[in-house]
Design an enzyme around this catalytic site. Sequence first.
Site, mmCIF file in Angstrom:
data_model
loop_
_atom_site.group_PDB
_atom_site.id
_atom_site.type_symbol
_atom_site.label_atom_id
_atom_site.label_comp_id
_atom_site.label_asym_id
_atom_site.label_seq_id
_atom_site.Cartn_x
_atom_site.Cartn_y
_atom_site.Cartn_z
ATOM 1 C CG HIS A 1 -1.682 1.222 1.475
ATOM 2 N ND1 HIS A 1 -3.036 1.328 1.228
ATOM 3 C CD2 HIS A 1 -1.301 2.429 1.962
ATOM 4 C CE1 HIS A 1 -3.447 2.542 1.551
ATOM 5 N NE2 HIS A 1 -2.410 3.240 1.996
ATOM 6 C CD GLU A 2 1.906 3.498 3.634
ATOM 7 O OE1 GLU A 2 2.227 4.597 3.130
ATOM 8 O OE2 GLU A 2 0.824 3.323 4.208
#
Length: 655
Positions: free
Chosen positions: A170-171
């Site tokens: 996600h990051e």
Amino acid sequence: MDFFARQAKVRSSTRVLVVLFALAVIAIVFAVDFFVFTVFGHPWIRGDHLGVYQRRLITFTTLGVLAVIFGCALYRIRSLSQGGSAVAEDVDGVLVPPDVADPKLKQLRNVIEEVAIASGTPVPDIYVMPQERGINAFAAGYSASDAAICVTQGCLDHLTRDELQGVIAHEFSHVLNGDMRLNIRLMGLLYGIMALSVIGRQFGWSGSSRFDDSERDADRKVMGYVLGLGFIVIGSIGYFFGRLIQAAVAREREALADASAVQFTRQTAGIAGALKKIAVVPEGSLLDVDNRHEVAHMMFGDVDPFNSWFATHPPLMQRIRVLEPWFREEQLLSLEQSLRGGLNGYHGLATSDDDATPAKKELPPLEWPGGADVATAVVPAVAVVAAASAPSNVAPAANFQQARAVRQSMPSSLIAAARKPESALALALALAMSEHEELRPRQRRFIANAFGDDVLCATDALVTDEMTLPAAQRMPLIALAFPALKQLPEGRLETLSTTLEAIVGIDPQVELDDYCLVRLLRMYLREAAKPRSAPVEGKKKIPACRESLSLVCAVVAVYGGSDDASARRAWLAAMNQAFPGETFQWQTLPMEWQPKLDRALDDLDGLLPVAKEIVIQSLQSAIQADGVVTSTEKELLRVVCASLHCPVPQLSEAA
């Protein structure tokens, strides 16, 4: 939605940010002017002088407020000029060393390294917030070269390896899609419009305490409290707009990042499991650090229980149901009971040969509506739907699994060398050494003159292992060594860059893999040294870079083709993709093509995002013209994409 469409979203978010910031500034200036005019605008002055006094009062007040807002914003942005590491340290993040022994931190590093290799980016600096028990994380920086990923201790304590992998993926979507630069700018602007609230508290409560209780100072003390209270009330306008701006800019990007994480890992269980644990652990995703509101828009989860107006993320159950539509809120009770019972506990380390951690008992499967068969059938479908809405230019799951295999198969001596600054320096030099024995004596003299005999001996010790390294592992190894290389003094890094060019330039017929390695490393080091100077979105259109694109496509075609005829066909396919319906004359590859290719790549980096998309599509046409994708073509495409600040597109071995 692909990377280039995502860039359009970032530009749209930037416009929204500018509009909301302008409205916030106007509202704050009007409120301060009204307050000051009410308190000081009706003195003993009479006649024409009163109007002059009032106009000057409002003018000076307006200019003063604007100076405070923009001055504080610029100061804050400048204080974060070192990029992601500055943001991480600002929220009490602690740097994770490359040679860490703690199994939780080692697992974190392994996961981040695997995702970095899969996405074609250098490994970012890794930070942990050891005092934070909630499950949260963020990525910060101006570009991939100065990025930092920071996770809370809660992530390490609560999440399994798959769940941690989902959070990190996600990051990384924020790293790849240009969200980070906007996030840092947003931190500065929020600091500016919230500054009056801080000034008000300081002026009203601290400032008034300087007056004693004598009758002479009583009026001044009351005035201090009145002014302080007024500025606090006015500051609340800035706070309101600040939270509103964060919510408006961040919420949609977080939903898209969830979908990107699914595409990275090709399974929903990881990120969905992390979101479920946020829902059931007592700390959730909340943070205790004082300046948590500054970074709320870049976190994996909400840092405070905001109401729906100011929430920086979609509701938790909504995020889970996008990934797993069959999930019901009451099933969280089963998960909470399992956690309390100690199954998989709050220590979610998963089994992994590379992580060297013991196996942990997994949670029992939850009961899905309609039975296990329904759940089994739905999981792939949801993964496909989520992946379809994610950036299509991000590395697919096959690349992700391959990245893990590449990393685990690297010689331990080279991985150990990549962990420390001086040995990483020797490793970079060893990777640039020629395979031709007759060239090495001159290369060794360059190294000895630049760094001395100690570095030369360390380089020689690594050359043997490096020569047996498959081509597919060379640039991933540089990605692993990059965090250690960044720790070298600036002068030593400049010497390294110069020496690498000299080593490679000894041979007029520079081998492509050597060129790619030096080009990539030089670009990474330059951007890491001056994060704010990292290139921003270009303005040029594709016709303005016709010659540059022709040369780049020719290099890809020549080095990817088996003969001259196949190279010409590949080049023609690429040019037809970029300029349909036009006629072309074969671009002969010059003898010394390396400096010209450098200039061509720099030229293409100035294109608009939509034009860069055409460039990448053209290169894909050239690579896939013969139906086979070689490792040389993959590595060259990786360098081109890095030079254009784009993610590496999906390529299979057989096109």
